[in-house]
Design an enzyme around this catalytic site. Sequence first.
Site, PDB file in Angstrom:
ATOM      1  CE  LYS B  61      69.525  49.838 -28.976  1.00 11.56           C
ATOM      2  NZ  LYS B  61      69.468  49.350 -27.588  1.00 11.56           N
ATOM      3  CB  SER B 136      73.335  49.492 -26.882  1.00  7.55           C
ATOM      4  OG  SER B 136      72.026  49.138 -26.535  1.00  7.55           O
ATOM      5  CB  SER B 160      70.566  49.729 -23.891  1.00 10.04           C
ATOM      6  OG  SER B 160      71.675  48.884 -23.711  1.00 10.04           O
TER       7      SER B 160
END
Lengths: 94, 467, 467
Positions: B61, B136, B160
Amino acid sequence: MAGISKEEVLHVARLARLELTDEEVGRFQEQLSAIIEAISKVSELDLSDVEPTAHPLEIANTWAEDEPRPCLPLEDVFANAPDRADDYFKVPPA
Amino acid sequence: MIDTLRLTAEEAWKLVDTKEISGGELFAAYLAAIGERDPELHAYLHVCKDPGGDGIPIAMKDVIGTKGVRTTAGSKILESYVPVFDSTVAARCKKFGLRLLGKTNTDEFAMGSSTENSAYGPSHNPWDPTRVPGGSGGGSAAAVSGGLAPWALGSDTGGSIKQPAALCGHVGLRPTYGTVSRYGVVAFASSLDQVGPVAKNVRDCAFLYSIIAGRDENDSTTVEVPEVELPTAEDLKGLRIGVPKEMNEADGIEPGVTAAVRAAIELAESLGAEVGECSLPRSVEYGVACYYLVAPAEASSNLGRYDGVRYGRRSDGADFREMLMNTRHDGFGDEPKRRIMIGTYALSSGYYDAYYGKAQRVRTMIRNEHAEVFEKFDLIVSPTSPTVAFKLGEKAGNPLAMYLNDLLTIPSCMAGLPGMNIPVGLSEGLPVGLQLIGPQFSENTLFRAGHALERAIGFDVVPERLR
Amino acid sequence: MNWEPVIGLEIHVQLKTRTKMFCRCANGFGGGPNTQTCPVCLAFPGALPVANKRAVEECIKLGLALECEIADRAVFHRKNYFYPDLPKAYQISQYDEPLCAGGRLAVPTADGDVVIGITRAHLEEDAAKNVHIAASGRLHGATATLVDFNRGGTPLVEIVTEPDLHDADTAKRFLQLLRQTVIELDLSDAELEKGSMRFDVNVSVRPAGSDELRTRTELKNMNSFNFAAKGIEREIARQIRIYEEGGTVEQETLHFDPTQEDSPPMRSKEEAQDYRYFPDPDLVPVHPPAELVDRLRSEIGELPGARIKRIADTLSFYDADVLVTGGLDRLWSDVVAAGADAKEAANVLANQFVAAGISPDDVDAGELAKLVAARSEIPRAAFDEALAKVGDAGFTAAPYLEQKVVADTSELDPIIERIIEANPGQAEQFRSGKEGLLGFFVGQVMKETGGKADPRVVNERVRSKLS
């Protein structure tokens, strides 16, 4: 404790050093008011006999020995610098 | 022919280990898949051309700092930022021999539940590209479910990792707070952020966790962890599973989600688990409010360093203050701005006690409620997300509606507890995820339970439309 | 109306630990700008603080020396504001749970102790350094600010006193005593010019005898104790003048120019800042272990204030003060222990030793004791010469002690008579009242004897021969 005024929006924006246009102030005021209303829900609870969470884990005394480690070479220090003068970071006058 | 859609990391390992394929061929296969499907999925913000050696590929990420590889946190303010140091988790992966495939898309500064807050455009759900992959960490989720990476690292603050895993149909672990280092990871909310594994199955997830977890001298909030046990058992004998009423019957949970989760719970019982009802009377009701006080407050302080002085994008200004205000206006998107303002408000003079101070007590209350439940149960379960993947644009205009996606993942985060999502079925053709939550340091229990359930359910992680 | 000044001090002491407060960059500058920095003190994304154990210990030690209570639990707080020299946009400091609180420092005076309350002593990190420059060749003096982060992160102990000081001189003595204490404990170089000790002064006045606290002004940037005393006195006078003219004192900050002691300071009204303090979630609380506190307490020897009082039992307060503040009392003790007379030794050390610029550590106390004991027996010139060399390696007093003063009147009288005879004019003037001419005759005798005559005997004999 509900809602937030335009002045308060400008105040927190200033504290946080966020420039806002008039349109943004208006739009954020509406959104933030709704959010603040929702988070104000915590006021319903009487938790005067509850300790605030200091930390998710019950740990203390985490520290390091006073032993130096190598510092960054200058090209790494400035690798992402927007502006530089000799070996200083340069910014508009403070 | 390497089927990147189906290949697990464990299988990839065996292939490379037995020299059936080389690390380079493996990497090339993923690059080819990315070339084919990422234009549609937009899972990646940056793809690495060169693996830099043999080994199993991994995606990360884009809040995870990677030395020499651009790290944007999904924001324009860091659009050309290239870290000069590795985050601890990236370094541990590198040391283990994993090879960076690329950096995946994220809501800006990890703030969001759909990746629609990314300054670089949203990612798309591999099951239905008109829908969100969750957030996210939607980029890592889309990559893993879309066969564009065997596994990935994500970060979880309020859900997330878990929520995208639910929406995309794979396994995601949010570890016990303090078991994985945050050093070098772009900070959102320091007392909540955790890096965790995103994988196709529980064993991969457990293995990746074992690579990254453990005390880091660079992160004062980390501790040593119990040794990770890769799960093998396929029954749940002796396991006491609690079903918190408030989490399983909350407003807004779609009937299809309820049905799939209930079926999974019944299956757990048939595998030998003792299932019983329990209650978290106020954790669900007050969790979201508590989170949206604590997280933005910490974020408002963590994001202060983006001032255009030492890195990142800088806007013009006649003096420092003007430059600062313009830089932050131009560089941050709406969601970070909202959260910075909420957070500043919650910490400001006159408001601290009622807001941030109060929220920290609510947090203790949530922790105590969970601790009480865990006296009687080893695990608790619930749906991870109230809904299946929603359409892009459906909730983007309404911040509050977006926040409610995290209703079920947030409470355990506030208590620093580990939680794992496993896919348990479909509703309207879209994945439904089950959340397993345990006490602190109970990852091995989560792995054991998750693995047994996973084997019994036999969920096909490859999206139907891509089979 | 009689007015009483009310003065409080806020002092910052830079610790001379080997590394910075929250990262392991070398502490103490020598290299060029920005050569002592790292991701942590540059606040790169993802960087995290790790507390310096030695700094924690030294703050506790200083707190113990100031008779403070050491907290059971101390917390680091974030103090949030924006400035180019503050890369995180917050300073890690301490707020309502400092390491040390509730102490006192007794300032010895000839009339007894003046006890100054110490409100607190806590740990924090120093800011970096801004250099404001003017670009050359521009009509309107366009400027920029240059930032050097070497100093950023240096450990600081902040000490705050109660408003227990009531005159500039005692404030000066307090600062001197604090400085000496800090240096003797080996915590800091405490050099005002270098900035390793800095202080701000809060000044107000009130009618003598009342206990009200009126508006105070803050004096900053005075970089010597004399400068401070002057600045304080002027401000006291200014405030008294204002009140006596019926006006009110405004709350202001007075920024002095450290290079221009006599220039009036710039005044500013600083807008009340909202620092939004909250506990730093990246750091964990400090619970000082009892064994650590005990060990640190045992390392503190007899502090300067206590030594002044003890020695003032034997010598005058003035002498005791001069010896201790001059760093000579240890040598004095040793010289007395080796047999020299207490007052003689004090005399020599307080008056001549300092002028000779010798470091007390270089001196063999036994040899110096011998010298002091023979002070009236050897010629002045020999004594001075010996004293100048007493710090040399291997110094012995013996060779100098061999030179004896001539005190034998049978030797001296003929010389004296000869000189009187040769100067009848001066002899006549002396006899008619010009006392000062005694020195002339004594001087001539000393010259004639090559400095070896005992000046007391010469004095006496000349006087008697001239009468």
